[in-house]
Scaffold this active site. Structure first.
Site, mmCIF file in Angstrom:
data_model
loop_
_atom_site.group_PDB
_atom_site.id
_atom_site.type_symbol
_atom_site.label_atom_id
_atom_site.label_comp_id
_atom_site.label_asym_id
_atom_site.label_seq_id
_atom_site.Cartn_x
_atom_site.Cartn_y
_atom_site.Cartn_z
ATOM 1 N N ARG A 50 15.765 -2.417 31.014
ATOM 2 C CA ARG A 50 14.845 -2.622 31.584
ATOM 3 C C ARG A 50 15.095 -2.830 33.134
ATOM 4 O O ARG A 50 14.300 -2.442 34.123
ATOM 5 C CB ARG A 50 13.939 -3.888 31.264
ATOM 6 C CG ARG A 50 13.421 -3.519 29.930
ATOM 7 C CD ARG A 50 12.806 -4.701 29.270
ATOM 8 N NE ARG A 50 11.488 -4.795 29.770
ATOM 9 C CZ ARG A 50 10.098 -4.304 29.623
ATOM 10 N NH1 ARG A 50 10.129 -3.232 28.558
ATOM 11 N NH2 ARG A 50 9.091 -4.393 30.273
ATOM 12 N N GLU A 158 2.679 -1.003 27.504
ATOM 13 C CA GLU A 158 2.974 -2.050 28.274
ATOM 14 C C GLU A 158 1.907 -2.385 29.286
ATOM 15 O O GLU A 158 1.683 -1.380 30.061
ATOM 16 C CB GLU A 158 4.297 -2.536 28.659
ATOM 17 C CG GLU A 158 5.366 -2.376 27.574
ATOM 18 C CD GLU A 158 6.699 -2.599 28.447
ATOM 19 O OE1 GLU A 158 7.150 -3.562 29.160
ATOM 20 O OE2 GLU A 158 7.703 -1.863 27.974
#
Length: 206
Positions: A50, A158
């Site tokens: 990430r 997301e």
């Protein structure tokens, strides 16, 4: 297409005092800048990916510069946390919705699958929420099948809010049982935050 959808951010109860004290939920990068103490529940390998995953749309940056939400509870992440030995009673959902975030003016993006996956697409307009697999979000079972080996990625779509989410944008909290509810309500009282706490057993695994 309905543009108001619930959003779920999952955190360890140990993180609530800091969130409530600061009156905001911070992105990973913001917590690092402020040296905020944080009980990290994410897989370290996923966190590393990430930190290096770039956002293709404005305001750009990496995934660590965004507060992540899921469109459904009972996520693959919670399953992973559970099987790594964390008690579900310690996991708390902070709940809001897409239109509340949109009205606030804070920058946001969303994806049609796990944001670190190359094939996941990014969007910035709520009218494109139809890109999300809503029937899968409502299905309690998300694992990949022989007929559909992409279910797990899509279930982890997301909603990403840039930098931080002020506490007033949350509609409430969800927990697994009465004991967890009592603990969260006590923390809210101590920090003079007036938000409802609901017991939502179906947000968790057996």
């Amino acid at each position: 297409m309905e543009t108001n959808k619930l959003l779920f951010h999952m955190t360890h109860i140990k993180n609530l005092p800091s969130i409530l004290k600061n009156q905001e939920l911070l992105a990973y990068s913001e917590m690092a800048l402020r040296n905020t103490l944080y009980q990290d529940i994410a897989n370290p390998r996923i966190q590393e990916r990430r930190s290096t995953t770039s956002i293709p749309l404005a305001p750009h940056g990496s995934l660590h510069e965004y507060v992540p939400f899921y469109f459904a509870a009972r996520s693959p992440m919670l399953y992973s946390v559970l099987h790594n030995g964390t008690n579900q009673e310690e996991m708390v959902y902070l709940v809001t919705d897409t239109e509340t975030i949109d009205r606030s003016g804070v920058p946001y993006l969303f994806t049609d699958g796990h944001a670190i996956m190359v094939i996941s697409e990014f969007y910035s307009d709520l009218t494109e929420l139809n890109k999300i697999d809503w029937p899968l979000m409502e299905d309690p079972f998300w694992k990949d099948t022989e007929e559909d080996p992409d279910r797990k990625r899509r279930r982890q779509a997301e909603f990403l809010v840039h930098k931080k989410v002020p506490i007033q944008l949350f509609t409430g909290f969800a927990v697994i049982n009465q004991l967890a509810k009592d603990r969260v309500e006590e923390l809210l009282k101590n920090h003079q935050v007036n938000k409802p706490v609901g017991i939502r057993r179906h947000f968790y695994y057996k």
